[in-house]
Scaffold this motif. Sequence first.
Motif, short mmCIF file in Angstrom:
data_model
loop_
_atom_site.label_atom_id
_atom_site.label_comp_id
_atom_site.label_asym_id
_atom_site.label_seq_id
_atom_site.Cartn_x
_atom_site.Cartn_y
_atom_site.Cartn_z
N UNK A 20 29.72 31.60 33.50
CA UNK A 20 30.16 30.42 34.60
C UNK A 20 28.84 29.83 35.21
N UNK A 21 27.77 30.69 35.27
CA UNK A 21 26.53 30.42 35.62
C UNK A 21 26.01 29.07 34.88
N UNK A 22 25.93 29.30 33.41
CA UNK A 22 25.50 28.41 32.60
C UNK A 22 26.47 26.96 32.71
N UNK A 23 27.87 27.22 32.91
CA UNK A 23 28.82 26.12 32.84
C UNK A 23 28.78 25.34 34.33
N UNK A 24 28.05 26.13 35.28
CA UNK A 24 27.94 25.06 36.55
C UNK A 24 26.44 24.66 36.74
N UNK A 25 25.75 24.88 35.61
CA UNK A 25 24.22 24.36 35.35
C UNK A 25 23.38 24.97 36.54
N UNK A 26 23.60 26.32 36.81
CA UNK A 26 22.61 26.70 37.91
C UNK A 26 21.32 27.16 37.30
N UNK A 27 20.16 26.75 37.53
CA UNK A 27 18.91 26.81 37.13
C UNK A 27 18.33 28.26 37.97
#
Length: 572
Positions: free
Chosen positions: A245-252
């Motif tokens: 989910x973190x990668x899919x939302x593009x959270x750096x």
Amino acid sequence: IANVNTYGFKSSRASFQTQFTHTLQFGTAPVGNSGGTNPMQVGTGVQVGAVAMDFTGGAPETTGRKNDLAIQGQGLFILKKADGGQVYSRDGSFQFNSENYLLSADGNFLQGYPVDANFNIVEGTMENMRIPLGEITTAQTSSYAHFSGDLKADGDGAFLADGITVNPEIGGSPRSRVTSQTLTDGGGNLTDTTLLVNVDNGGSALVLDGNVITLADAIKGAKTLPQTTFDVTATSTLGEYMTWLQGALGINTSSELTDRDGDAVVDADAPGVRISATNDSIEIFGNIGDMNTIDMQGSKALVVTQGTGAGLPVSGPQPFSFITPNGHAQGSVESVRTSFLGYDSLGTPINIDVTLAMESKSDNGIQWRYFAESGDDTDVGDYTTAEGRVLGTGTVTFDPNGNFLQMTNPTITIDRQGTGAGSPQTITLNFENMDGFTMSDSVISLLKQDGFQAGTLQDYSISSNGLITGSFTNGLTRNLGQVVLATFRNYEGLVADSDNVFKSGPNSGQPIIKRPQELGTGAINSTALELSNVDLSREFINLIVSSTGFSASSRVIQTSDQLLNELMALTR
């Protein structure tokens, strides 16, 4: 005169010599008071001593055909005959055959330097020149992207300096936050190792083995993110789900806030997806900037479908319900976003988003942070890595006068595994053409980038140095080859042959291969042909002079005959 209209023809001049010399007196040397006498000789008869070829250039005639070439200066075109032998010519009237090779009128191949797989000229080896119009396709990988625009200086930053927060209305956090409904691990506390099929909302399982979770309508900074799926198995953990989910939302998560002096800032609400401090929900913290605000739209963002499972869970197709706590709906940090298309090595377009958010202010200037992400990165949807859409982050700093000062971490990395293209692909971002003044709104736009989609060769040109450049339908230009010239130490020693060509002779020296306009070699004029250097008026004058000389010679013979007849008559 017969070759006055022959392209590239070189005229010749006959040099005559005395055939016999009749000496009447050798002459005497000066002796005493005598000054001496000169020899007394009479020339009798004439013979051809030499025929010298005139290699001066002929005038160019414009034809409009790009494959017509004229040499202005020294040098000859190199032609390869059917038997493999080389001949040389000044006649540049070339034509294409059915395989797009450049040929002379007699089918001899024009020679030159070829190109390698990367369209670089390969010197030293000559090949037949070929211009494959409509046959070859090429693309160019994006390696850099330059931006221009202005970043609003009077907007709110995440921190002023030394950790001073300027966003009290959002609970001291410069970023958005969303949280799920209360969740348990079969009634117990959540952990990263909790099996996803054991997560419930107080009694009902949220997903089953074989279900598919789809991130369907999540919004990030007013932009809907592309759909991404997570396949649920009996061994899938909550930690893997949160990583996906973190990668899919593009959270750096690598963008720790720093003050203007570069010191780390204590950040309790660091970006990322994690289990809450009370171990009873999932929390999502976005990156700084209103363009990074995450909105999960209630229960619509995450949808569960049956997939290969036996059915849907009791809770229905929207098991994860996220809400936005008060004060975290949207951060007030100044930010701006733009998108541009990059291209991989196969010419496939890659949509890349670049967001700039104000990170800190101080007396030394303003520091912004850029975030780059892409839904076309092949890591998106991979639960083993949190990179997902994330391509990279770094800082961009402006001095107190609003001028660009420096940038950190300018290179972003894109994963293209499984696409057939080169991977990983790196692109260098450049913000040197941007300013940091107080304007009505922050504005950023792509200035230029070097990538191109796939295109087919559609046209060509030949420059004065012999370089053949092809233009493709995608706007790319590439080298296709280079026409070379042969020079000789003694051009008059060449042996002229039929069909407008020369061969090297015993006294011409060996051919010296050079590029046009190199070390005294002539230039190539495309769309023109070299005319014959025969001067028609001079040839007519020479013809008249020769005719007059012949008539005079016949008069001499006639006069001699008359004198002999008179002499014979006297003896009788």
